[in-house]
Design an enzyme around this catalytic site. Structure first.
Site, PDB file in Angstrom:
ATOM      1  N   TYR A  45      -3.263 -94.760 -54.800  1.00 31.83           N
ATOM      2  CA  TYR A  45      -3.073 -95.604 -53.615  1.00 31.83           C
ATOM      3  C   TYR A  45      -1.741 -96.353 -53.650  1.00 31.83           C
ATOM      4  O   TYR A  45      -1.242 -96.783 -52.619  1.00 31.83           O
ATOM      5  CB  TYR A  45      -4.220 -96.619 -53.474  1.00 31.83           C
ATOM      6  CG  TYR A  45      -5.556 -95.997 -53.097  1.00 31.83           C
ATOM      7  CD1 TYR A  45      -5.696 -94.637 -52.924  1.00 31.83           C
ATOM      8  CD2 TYR A  45      -6.677 -96.790 -52.920  1.00 31.83           C
ATOM      9  CE1 TYR A  45      -6.905 -94.070 -52.594  1.00 31.83           C
ATOM     10  CE2 TYR A  45      -7.906 -96.234 -52.582  1.00 31.83           C
ATOM     11  CZ  TYR A  45      -8.007 -94.866 -52.420  1.00 31.83           C
ATOM     12  OH  TYR A  45      -9.215 -94.303 -52.094  1.00 31.83           O
ATOM     13  N   ASP A  71     -13.374 -96.239 -55.057  1.00 27.05           N
ATOM     14  CA  ASP A  71     -13.492 -96.398 -53.602  1.00 27.05           C
ATOM     15  C   ASP A  71     -14.647 -95.532 -53.088  1.00 27.05           C
ATOM     16  O   ASP A  71     -15.521 -95.982 -52.337  1.00 27.05           O
ATOM     17  CB  ASP A  71     -12.157 -95.952 -52.973  1.00 27.05           C
ATOM     18  CG  ASP A  71     -12.050 -96.340 -51.508  1.00 27.05           C
ATOM     19  OD1 ASP A  71     -12.971 -96.975 -50.994  1.00 27.05           O
ATOM     20  OD2 ASP A  71     -11.023 -95.980 -50.892  1.00 27.05           O
ATOM     21  N   LYS A 101     -11.465 -87.959 -64.449  1.00 21.64           N
ATOM     22  CA  LYS A 101     -11.409 -86.511 -64.209  1.00 21.64           C
ATOM     23  C   LYS A 101     -10.526 -85.925 -65.304  1.00 21.64           C
ATOM     24  O   LYS A 101      -9.496 -85.263 -65.038  1.00 21.64           O
ATOM     25  CB  LYS A 101     -10.857 -86.268 -62.788  1.00 21.64           C
ATOM     26  CG  LYS A 101     -10.959 -84.835 -62.295  1.00 21.64           C
ATOM     27  CD  LYS A 101     -12.364 -84.397 -61.931  1.00 21.64           C
ATOM     28  CE  LYS A 101     -12.373 -82.931 -61.542  1.00 21.64           C
ATOM     29  NZ  LYS A 101     -13.724 -82.364 -61.481  1.00 21.64           N
ATOM     30  N   ASP A 152     -17.097 -85.987 -60.574  1.00 22.06           N
ATOM     31  CA  ASP A 152     -18.006 -85.171 -59.758  1.00 22.06           C
ATOM     32  C   ASP A 152     -19.440 -85.291 -60.264  1.00 22.06           C
ATOM     33  O   ASP A 152     -20.386 -85.427 -59.485  1.00 22.06           O
ATOM     34  CB  ASP A 152     -17.546 -83.705 -59.716  1.00 22.06           C
ATOM     35  CG  ASP A 152     -17.008 -83.188 -61.045  1.00 22.06           C
ATOM     36  OD1 ASP A 152     -16.822 -84.001 -61.973  1.00 22.06           O
ATOM     37  OD2 ASP A 152     -16.787 -81.980 -61.169  1.00 22.06           O
ATOM     38  N   ASP A 163     -18.968 -96.628 -52.258  1.00 18.51           N
ATOM     39  CA  ASP A 163     -19.583 -96.439 -50.942  1.00 18.51           C
ATOM     40  C   ASP A 163     -20.871 -95.624 -51.068  1.00 18.51           C
ATOM     41  O   ASP A 163     -21.852 -95.885 -50.365  1.00 18.51           O
ATOM     42  CB  ASP A 163     -18.621 -95.743 -49.970  1.00 18.51           C
ATOM     43  CG  ASP A 163     -17.830 -96.750 -49.141  1.00 18.51           C
ATOM     44  OD1 ASP A 163     -17.671 -97.889 -49.625  1.00 18.51           O
ATOM     45  OD2 ASP A 163     -17.386 -96.414 -48.035  1.00 18.51           O
TER      46      ASP A 163
END
Ligand code: NAD
Length: 356
Positions: free
Chosen positions: A135, A246, A190, A222, A250
């Site tokens: 980001y 992020d 990851k 994942d 959610d």
């Protein structure tokens, strides 16, 4: 205690107003000052994070933030879009540690899309690094591809990067939070594909040596996404980078029934913080008086606990929220048959009444 109140856009002003009412009935002396941010900042001063708003946030002991954003600003150049305000505040104030607790109140077990036995009693904490990663990484942009299979075509690109200091400090925050809970920490990365991910894993493993009492495991993002919906109660504390956090937070929000229930805290190295609901400005329901204010009210409770050193008052708010849920009051996002549908203001009224 000085609190900067930044309501923002969409449902922001509606839900923040309820949290302010709750703070006002605690019987404490708060100095609260309001300033425009996001689209409201752009309308008032031509910038999503006006200088005076930033100064107010810097001077305050804590910041209570609503949400920013509206589709009508989608055509503005990126630097002027409302979302830049929250990124700017995080970066300027060094708010690198984002706490997102996901707790399922027993009364809301039926509001989750998952089976009650999977989620009832859920109490997990997601800690998201907030000021690094893809980001904020440079270089970024749109350019003519200099190489590769699509050389000469236009391409978009961003840069994922994490400095050692950034990983170490968020790892310390996460281990310390785990020490205060069930002493289990899952670090999500990851590492099988990304260099940044392997580096993250190595540094978290190294920091772990200072926290032998905490059980650490590593998980690929994942798999973490899958486990979060398969067996979320297996987690205690999760720590991850900005982008993975992020997305995962959610997903965790839905475990609890509604994103309208999830508070968050973004802290600097000295526990000064910005407190906001985990959701956005919900332009689809703005102005209708139906938004759930509880995530913002619970964010105010987190503010009292983390930044203002008022844990008893924080507990009072948490108890008041539990009490209104036990009374069967529900905003539309968590409404089920057999419960009483109320709007934003009536929900705020009920919390205020429970506090009194
Ligand atoms: P959103 O979180 O605003 O809304 C997603 C869905 O959840 C919508 O259907 C909305 O009605 C519902 N919802 C959200 N909060 C609710 C509440 N308190 N009560 C009841 N229902 C609620 O996400 P989005 O639609 O993807 O984004 C809308 C805008 O918000 C965009 O401009 C986005 O950039 C912005 N945004 C801002 C922040 C922030 O200010 N920190 C965070 C996320 C998104």
């Amino acid at each position: 205690m000085k609190i900067a109140i930044l309501p923002g856009d969409g449902i922001g002003p509606e839900i923040v107003a309820e949290a302010v009412r709750v703070l006002n009935v605690l019987g404490e002396q708060f100095e609260m000052e309001t300033a425009p941010v996001g689209g409201a900042g752009y309308e008032a001063h031509g910038h999503p994070l006006p200088e005076a708003t930033l100064q107010l946030a810097k001077d305050a002991d804590a910041i209570l933030f609503g949400a920013v954003g509206d589709w009508k600003y989608d055509t503005l150049e990126r630097a002027l879009r409302p979302e830049q305000a929250i990124l700017g505040l995080r970066k300027t104030l060094g708010l690198f540690a984002n706490f997102r607790p996901a707790i399922l109140y027993p009364e809301l077990a039926g509001a989750s899309t998952l089976k009650p036995e999977v989620v009832s009693g859920l109490d997990i904490l997601i800690i998201r690094e907030l000021t690094g990663d893809i980001y904020f990484g440079h270089p970024r942009g749109v350019r003519t591809a200099p190489d590769g299979a699509f050389k000469g075509e236009r391409e978009g690109f961003d840069t994922m990067r994490y400095a050692e200091t950034e990983i170490r400090r968020i790892a310390h925050v996460a281990f310390q939070a785990a020490l205060k809970r069930d002493k289990r920490l899952t670090s999500v990365d990851k590492a099988n594909v990304l260099e940044t991910g392997q580096f993250w894993r190595d540094i978290v493993t190294d920091v772990h040596r200072q926290y032998p009492a905490v059980m650490l495991d590593h998980m690929y993002v994942d798999n973490a996404a899958m486990q979060l919906v398969r067996a979320p109660k297996k987690f205690d504390v999760l720590v991850t980078g900005n982008m993975f956090g992020d997305i995962l937070s959610d997903a965790a929000a839905m475990l609890t029934g509604s994103i309208g229930m999830l508070p968050s805290a973004s802290l600097d190295a000295n526990n000064k913080g910005l407190y906001e609901p985990s959701h956005g400005s919900a332009p689809d329901i703005a102005g209708k008086g139906i938004a759930n204010p509880l995530a913002t009210i619970l964010s105010a409770a987190m503010m009292l606990r983390f930044s203002l050193n008022m844990p008893e008052q924080a507990d009072r708010i948490d108890a008041a929220v539990k009490s209104v849920l036990a009374q069967g009051l529900r905003t539309a996002d968590i409404h089920e048959s057999g419960t009483t549908l109320v709007g934003t203001e009536a929900m705020g009224d009920a919390v205020v009444k429970a506090l009194n």
